[in-house]
Design a protein around this motif. Structure first.
Motif, PDB file in Angstrom:
ATOM      1  N   LYS A 171      -3.086  14.341  -1.524  1.00 16.23           N
ATOM      2  CA  LYS A 171      -2.485  13.087  -1.965  1.00 16.23           C
ATOM      3  C   LYS A 171      -1.109  12.873  -1.325  1.00 16.23           C
ATOM      4  O   LYS A 171      -0.766  11.756  -0.961  1.00 16.23           O
ATOM      5  N   VAL A 172      -0.357  13.950  -1.174  1.00 15.66           N
ATOM      6  CA  VAL A 172       0.926  13.841  -0.470  1.00 15.66           C
ATOM      7  C   VAL A 172       0.677  13.357   0.957  1.00 15.66           C
ATOM      8  O   VAL A 172       1.360  12.470   1.451  1.00 15.66           O
ATOM      9  N   THR A 173      -0.323  13.908   1.596  1.00 13.73           N
ATOM     10  CA  THR A 173      -0.673  13.507   2.958  1.00 13.73           C
ATOM     11  C   THR A 173      -1.106  12.043   3.009  1.00 13.73           C
ATOM     12  O   THR A 173      -0.742  11.315   3.937  1.00 13.73           O
ATOM     13  N   GLN A 174      -1.846  11.585   2.010  1.00 17.67           N
ATOM     14  CA  GLN A 174      -2.269  10.183   1.960  1.00 17.67           C
ATOM     15  C   GLN A 174      -1.064   9.254   1.832  1.00 17.67           C
ATOM     16  O   GLN A 174      -1.023   8.187   2.462  1.00 17.67           O
ATOM     17  N   ILE A 175      -0.099   9.653   1.028  1.00 16.60           N
ATOM     18  CA  ILE A 175       1.118   8.844   0.876  1.00 16.60           C
ATOM     19  C   ILE A 175       1.864   8.780   2.202  1.00 16.60           C
ATOM     20  O   ILE A 175       2.282   7.712   2.645  1.00 16.60           O
ATOM     21  N   GLN A 176       2.015   9.929   2.836  1.00 16.30           N
ATOM     22  CA  GLN A 176       2.707   9.965   4.126  1.00 16.30           C
ATOM     23  C   GLN A 176       1.982   9.097   5.148  1.00 16.30           C
ATOM     24  O   GLN A 176       2.625   8.395   5.934  1.00 16.30           O
ATOM     25  N   THR A 177       0.674   9.119   5.143  1.00 15.60           N
ATOM     26  CA  THR A 177      -0.102   8.304   6.077  1.00 15.60           C
ATOM     27  C   THR A 177       0.149   6.819   5.846  1.00 15.60           C
ATOM     28  O   THR A 177       0.316   6.055   6.808  1.00 15.60           O
ATOM     29  N   ALA A 178       0.208   6.394   4.598  1.00 16.95           N
ATOM     30  CA  ALA A 178       0.471   4.986   4.295  1.00 16.95           C
ATOM     31  C   ALA A 178       1.851   4.574   4.809  1.00 16.95           C
ATOM     32  O   ALA A 178       2.015   3.495   5.383  1.00 16.95           O
ATOM     33  N   ILE A 179       2.825   5.445   4.629  1.00 17.01           N
ATOM     34  CA  ILE A 179       4.187   5.142   5.091  1.00 17.01           C
ATOM     35  C   ILE A 179       4.243   5.154   6.616  1.00 17.01           C
ATOM     36  O   ILE A 179       4.874   4.286   7.235  1.00 17.01           O
ATOM     37  N   ARG A 180       3.586   6.112   7.237  1.00 16.36           N
ATOM     38  CA  ARG A 180       3.578   6.188   8.706  1.00 16.36           C
ATOM     39  C   ARG A 180       2.847   5.009   9.329  1.00 16.36           C
ATOM     40  O   ARG A 180       3.212   4.547  10.421  1.00 16.36           O
ATOM     41  N   THR A 181       1.828   4.512   8.657  1.00  9.25           N
ATOM     42  CA  THR A 181       1.116   3.323   9.135  1.00  9.25           C
ATOM     43  C   THR A 181       2.062   2.127   9.141  1.00  9.25           C
ATOM     44  O   THR A 181       2.110   1.363  10.120  1.00  9.25           O
ATOM     45  N   LEU A 182       2.812   1.969   8.069  1.00  7.42           N
ATOM     46  CA  LEU A 182       3.805   0.898   8.000  1.00  7.42           C
ATOM     47  C   LEU A 182       4.848   1.068   9.099  1.00  7.42           C
ATOM     48  O   LEU A 182       5.194   0.101   9.788  1.00  7.42           O
ATOM     49  N   LYS A 183       5.313   2.277   9.290  1.00  2.00           N
ATOM     50  CA  LYS A 183       6.315   2.541  10.326  1.00  2.00           C
ATOM     51  C   LYS A 183       5.793   2.129  11.699  1.00  2.00           C
ATOM     52  O   LYS A 183       6.503   1.491  12.485  1.00  2.00           O
ATOM     53  N   ALA A 184       4.561   2.485  11.993  1.00  6.15           N
ATOM     54  CA  ALA A 184       3.976   2.147  13.295  1.00  6.15           C
ATOM     55  C   ALA A 184       3.898   0.639  13.493  1.00  6.15           C
ATOM     56  O   ALA A 184       4.165   0.136  14.599  1.00  6.15           O
ATOM     57  N   THR A 185       3.573  -0.093  12.445  1.00  3.36           N
ATOM     58  CA  THR A 185       3.500  -1.549  12.548  1.00  3.36           C
ATOM     59  C   THR A 185       4.884  -2.154  12.740  1.00  3.36           C
ATOM     60  O   THR A 185       5.060  -3.096  13.515  1.00  3.36           O
ATOM     61  N   LEU A 186       5.864  -1.608  12.037  1.00  4.21           N
ATOM     62  CA  LEU A 186       7.238  -2.091  12.208  1.00  4.21           C
ATOM     63  C   LEU A 186       7.716  -1.836  13.635  1.00  4.21           C
ATOM     64  O   LEU A 186       8.268  -2.732  14.287  1.00  4.21           O
ATOM     65  N   GLU A 187       7.509  -0.620  14.118  1.00  8.71           N
ATOM     66  CA  GLU A 187       7.975  -0.251  15.465  1.00  8.71           C
ATOM     67  C   GLU A 187       7.176  -0.930  16.567  1.00  8.71           C
ATOM     68  O   GLU A 187       7.714  -1.198  17.642  1.00  8.71           O
ATOM     69  N   GLY A 188       5.919  -1.206  16.282  1.00  7.73           N
ATOM     70  CA  GLY A 188       5.053  -1.816  17.289  1.00  7.73           C
ATOM     71  C   GLY A 188       5.000  -3.321  17.169  1.00  7.73           C
ATOM     72  O   GLY A 188       5.733  -4.057  17.836  1.00  7.73           O
ATOM     73  N   ASP A 189       4.137  -3.797  16.278  1.00 10.22           N
ATOM     74  CA  ASP A 189       3.866  -5.229  16.163  1.00 10.22           C
ATOM     75  C   ASP A 189       5.101  -6.058  15.818  1.00 10.22           C
ATOM     76  O   ASP A 189       5.325  -7.120  16.410  1.00 10.22           O
ATOM     77  N   ALA A 243       0.823  -1.211   0.000  1.00  9.13           N
ATOM     78  CA  ALA A 243       0.000   0.000   0.000  1.00  9.13           C
ATOM     79  C   ALA A 243       0.857   1.261   0.000  1.00  9.13           C
ATOM     80  O   ALA A 243       0.529   2.246  -0.675  1.00  9.13           O
ATOM     81  N   ALA A 244       1.952   1.235   0.743  1.00 11.05           N
ATOM     82  CA  ALA A 244       2.839   2.400   0.784  1.00 11.05           C
ATOM     83  C   ALA A 244       3.482   2.640  -0.583  1.00 11.05           C
ATOM     84  O   ALA A 244       3.571   3.781  -1.043  1.00 11.05           O
ATOM     85  N   VAL A 245       3.895   1.572  -1.246  1.00 16.49           N
ATOM     86  CA  VAL A 245       4.468   1.709  -2.593  1.00 16.49           C
ATOM     87  C   VAL A 245       3.391   2.193  -3.565  1.00 16.49           C
ATOM     88  O   VAL A 245       3.603   3.128  -4.341  1.00 16.49           O
ATOM     89  N   ALA A 246       2.233   1.566  -3.516  1.00 19.91           N
ATOM     90  CA  ALA A 246       1.146   1.913  -4.444  1.00 19.91           C
ATOM     91  C   ALA A 246       0.637   3.340  -4.227  1.00 19.91           C
ATOM     92  O   ALA A 246       0.154   3.969  -5.172  1.00 19.91           O
ATOM     93  N   ALA A 247       0.749   3.844  -3.028  1.00 17.37           N
ATOM     94  CA  ALA A 247       0.235   5.185  -2.733  1.00 17.37           C
ATOM     95  C   ALA A 247       0.871   6.255  -3.621  1.00 17.37           C
ATOM     96  O   ALA A 247       0.225   7.257  -3.949  1.00 17.37           O
ATOM     97  N   PHE A 248       2.103   6.041  -4.032  1.00 20.38           N
ATOM     98  CA  PHE A 248       2.763   7.032  -4.881  1.00 20.38           C
ATOM     99  C   PHE A 248       2.068   7.193  -6.228  1.00 20.38           C
ATOM    100  O   PHE A 248       2.184   8.239  -6.866  1.00 20.38           O
TER     101      PHE A 248
END
Length: 146
Positions: free
Chosen positions: A117-135, A94-99
Motif C-alpha cells: 500500500k505504501v508503494t501504491q501511494i508512492q506510485t500515485a504521487i510519482r504519476t502526478l509528478k511525471a504529468t507535472l514535469e512532462g505534460d 487520486a494521490a490524496v485518496a491513496a493515503f
C-alpha cells in the motif's frame, strides 16, 4: 523575469513537492525499513503531513485556500487543453485518496505491515509528478507567451 518563468517555477515547485513526499520523506524510512527515519515518528502525523503536502499542490493548481479562490492555472489549462486539466485534477485527487489505503494505521507501522500500500501511494504521487514535469511543463512552454 517573465510570465513563462513564473509558471515554470510554480509547476516545478509542485513537482518538487511530489518528489519530496514520495522519494524522500516516504522512501527513506521505507527503503531502510527504519521508522526512526520518519520525520514525524513521535507525533505519528506523517500521513496527515504527506496528504496536506499533496493537497497543497492541488490548492496551488486550483488557486484555492481556506474556502477562497482566484484565477488559477487550472482555468488556463482547461481553456486550451481540457483533457490535460481533467488528467491533472484526477491525478491530484487520486494521490490524496491513496493515503486512505492505510486505513488509519500510522506510516511508521505501514512501512513494515503494508508495504504494497505504501508503494501504491508512492506510485500515485510519482504519476502526478511525471504529468507535472512532462505534460504541464510542455503546456507552459507551448502556451505561455511573454
Amino acid at each position: 523575469t517573465s510570465r513563462k518563468d513564473f509558471f515554470k517555477a510554480v509547476v516545478g515547485s509542485m513537482a518538487d513537492i511530489c518528489g519530496e513526499v514520495a522519494d524522500s520523506k516516504m522512501q527513506e524510512p521505507f527503503a531502510a525499513q527504519d521508522s526512526t527515519l520518519d520525520e514525524s515518528q513521535f507525533s505519528h502525523n506523517s500521513i496527515t503531513d504527506f496528504t496536506n503536502n499533496i493537497k497543497g499542490i492541488s490548492n496551488a493548481y486550483l488557486s484555492t485556500y481556506n474556502g477562497t479562490s482566484g484565477h488559477s492555472i487550472s482555468e488556463l489549462v482547461k481553456s486550451k487543453n481540457a483533457s490535460l486539466d481533467a488528467k491533472l485534477q484526477t491525478q491530484m485527487a487520486a494521490a490524496v485518496a491513496a493515503f486512505s489505503l492505510l486505513n488509519g494505521t500510522t506510516f511508521e507501522k505501514a512501512i513494515y505491515d503494508n508495504k504494497d500500500k505504501v508503494t501504491q501511494i508512492q506510485t500515485a504521487i510519482r504519476t502526478l509528478k511525471a504529468t507535472l514535469e512532462g505534460d504541464l511543463t510542455t503546456f507552459v512552454e507551448t502556451n505561455i507567451k511573454d
